[in-house]
Design a protein around this motif. Structure first.
Motif, PDB file in Angstrom:
ATOM      1  N   GLY A 235       4.815   7.147  -4.663  1.00 23.70           N
ATOM      2  CA  GLY A 235       5.359   6.565  -3.498  1.00 23.70           C
ATOM      3  C   GLY A 235       4.453   5.824  -2.591  1.00 23.70           C
ATOM      4  N   TRP A 236       3.093   6.460  -2.725  1.00 22.79           N
ATOM      5  CA  TRP A 236       2.089   6.052  -1.809  1.00 22.79           C
ATOM      6  C   TRP A 236       1.623   4.528  -2.257  1.00 22.79           C
ATOM      7  N   LEU A 237       1.489   4.389  -3.582  1.00 20.62           N
ATOM      8  CA  LEU A 237       1.049   3.189  -4.158  1.00 20.62           C
ATOM      9  C   LEU A 237       2.169   2.040  -4.147  1.00 20.62           C
ATOM     10  N   THR A 238       3.556   2.474  -3.912  1.00 13.86           N
ATOM     11  CA  THR A 238       4.562   1.415  -3.926  1.00 13.86           C
ATOM     12  C   THR A 238       4.853   1.125  -2.243  1.00 13.86           C
ATOM     13  N   THR A 239       4.318   2.042  -1.335  1.00 15.91           N
ATOM     14  CA  THR A 239       4.149   1.553   0.035  1.00 15.91           C
ATOM     15  C   THR A 239       3.108   0.464   0.060  1.00 15.91           C
ATOM     16  N   VAL A 240       2.104   1.008  -0.458  1.00 21.19           N
ATOM     17  CA  VAL A 240       0.901  -0.085  -0.243  1.00 21.19           C
ATOM     18  C   VAL A 240       0.815  -1.549  -0.769  1.00 21.19           C
ATOM     19  N   VAL A 241       1.791  -1.330  -1.944  1.00 26.19           N
ATOM     20  CA  VAL A 241       1.886  -2.768  -2.574  1.00 26.19           C
ATOM     21  C   VAL A 241       2.876  -3.282  -1.603  1.00 26.19           C
ATOM     22  N   GLY A 242       4.091  -2.736  -1.298  1.00 25.88           N
ATOM     23  CA  GLY A 242       5.064  -3.322  -0.427  1.00 25.88           C
ATOM     24  C   GLY A 242       4.552  -3.820   0.844  1.00 25.88           C
ATOM     25  N   ARG A 243       3.610  -3.133   1.641  1.00 22.75           N
ATOM     26  CA  ARG A 243       2.766  -3.681   2.925  1.00 22.75           C
ATOM     27  C   ARG A 243       2.120  -4.764   2.464  1.00 22.75           C
ATOM     28  N   VAL A 244       1.395  -4.852   1.498  1.00 23.90           N
ATOM     29  CA  VAL A 244       0.529  -6.108   1.022  1.00 23.90           C
ATOM     30  C   VAL A 244       1.555  -7.326   0.587  1.00 23.90           C
ATOM     31  N   CYS A 245       2.641  -7.207   0.131  1.00 25.51           N
ATOM     32  CA  CYS A 245       3.371  -8.162  -0.330  1.00 25.51           C
ATOM     33  C   CYS A 245       4.345  -8.545   1.028  1.00 25.51           C
ATOM     34  N   LEU A 246       4.746  -7.825   1.931  1.00 32.21           N
ATOM     35  CA  LEU A 246       4.940  -8.241   3.301  1.00 32.21           C
ATOM     36  C   LEU A 246       4.126  -8.852   3.714  1.00 32.21           C
TER      37      LEU A 246
END
Length: 290
Positions: free
Chosen positions: A54-65
């Motif tokens: 979940g932490w990694l998904t959040t980080v990747v999501g924020r980078v993509c955003l």
């Protein structure tokens, strides 16, 4: 960083790249986003992370955003060489095939890129394609779970609204079929009638991308290509009417898609590069040549 944490990250890498590629439309950009997540993980106290996935998904999501918002400010930015994943289904496909096509990265990504804002796009991709809960999506966006749900719902309506009715799809298929018939018959004038004067043909071969522009040049190229001894079958390629081509031994030689507007072809995409065709799946060629 411990070896165990590095192994845990590597176990998540494939999923993270898939998430990022569906949001960004570029394999290179997706890998950069995942690499950024790796660098941030290296700076974190791993013991404080309860749910690594979940932490990694959040980080990747924020980078993509961040990348999506930057692109919004610089619309001239390009995605790799302009070709995303190739998705092919037989024409006159079953509803199940239509679902595969609509959910695939090829078509859905093209629709998402053109119609969704960064927040809508992230909510749609994470929830509809990867089943990420809305409360987690809200954390990435800095919004509530309900607000994230509304974003995904609005995005979904936009995506569904781009699907063409069957009548229009059949009209476009008729134009492509007429184009193939004219090419095989050597009917240069017939080809010109079916091509927009400013039509563009992007051809991805083993030596890279070749771009041709103009009805006369493309009609002449279509005539030359039609002389080859190949087997053809109608297909939907990345959501557009096109063809699949096989050689005499049954080897897949290429795929082609045509964008039809007001009864004329305005853009052609063809792929014959063996590396790009590796991931293309389709029905086997018919036993007799058409």
């Amino acid at each position: 960083m411990s070896e165990a944490l590095a192994e845990a990250f590597e176990a998540q890498r494939g999923r993270l790249v898939a998430v990022a590629q569906r949001m960004l439309g570029s394999r290179a950009d997706a890998e950069d986003a995942v690499q950024e997540a790796w660098l941030r993980l290296a700076r974190q106290d791993a013991a404080a992370i309860d749910n690594l996935a979940g932490w990694l998904t959040t980080v990747v999501g924020r980078v993509c955003l961040d990348v999506l918002r930057a692109r919004r400010a610089r619309p001239e930015a390009s995605y790799d060489d302009g070709l995303s994943e190739i998705v092919v289904v037989e024409d006159d496909a079953s509803p199940e095939d239509d679902a595969v096509l609509a959910d695939s990265v090829g078509l859905a990504l093209l629709v998402v890129l053109d119609n969704l804002g960064p927040a809508e796009r992230l909510a749609f991709v994470l929830h509809d394609m990867f089943a990420v809960p809305f409360d987690e999506i809200g954390e990435i966006l800095g919004r509530s779970a309900d607000a994230s749900k509304m974003l995904a719902s609005r995005a979904r309506r936009k995506v569904q609204g781009t699907r063409r009715p069957d009548a229009e799809r059949h009209r476009q298929r008729a134009v492509v079929d007429a184009f193939i018939a004219a090419a095989r018959a050597g009917d240069f004038e017939g080809l010109l009638r079916l091509l927009d004067p400013e039509v563009t043909w992007r051809s991805y071969g083993g030596r890279g991308l070749v771009v041709r522009v103009g009805a006369a040049e493309i009609a002449a190229q279509a005539q030359r290509g039609a002389r080859a001894a190949v087997t053809l079958r109608p297909a939907m390629v990345n959501g557009e009417p096109g063809i699949i081509t096989w050689g005499s031994t049954g080897r897949l030689l290429g795929v082609m898609a045509c964008t039809v507007v007001d009864g004329r072809i305005v853009e052609i995409l063809s792929v014959s590069d063996p590396k790009r065709l590796t991931g293309v799946t389709s029905a086997p060629p018919p036993s007799s040549k058409e």
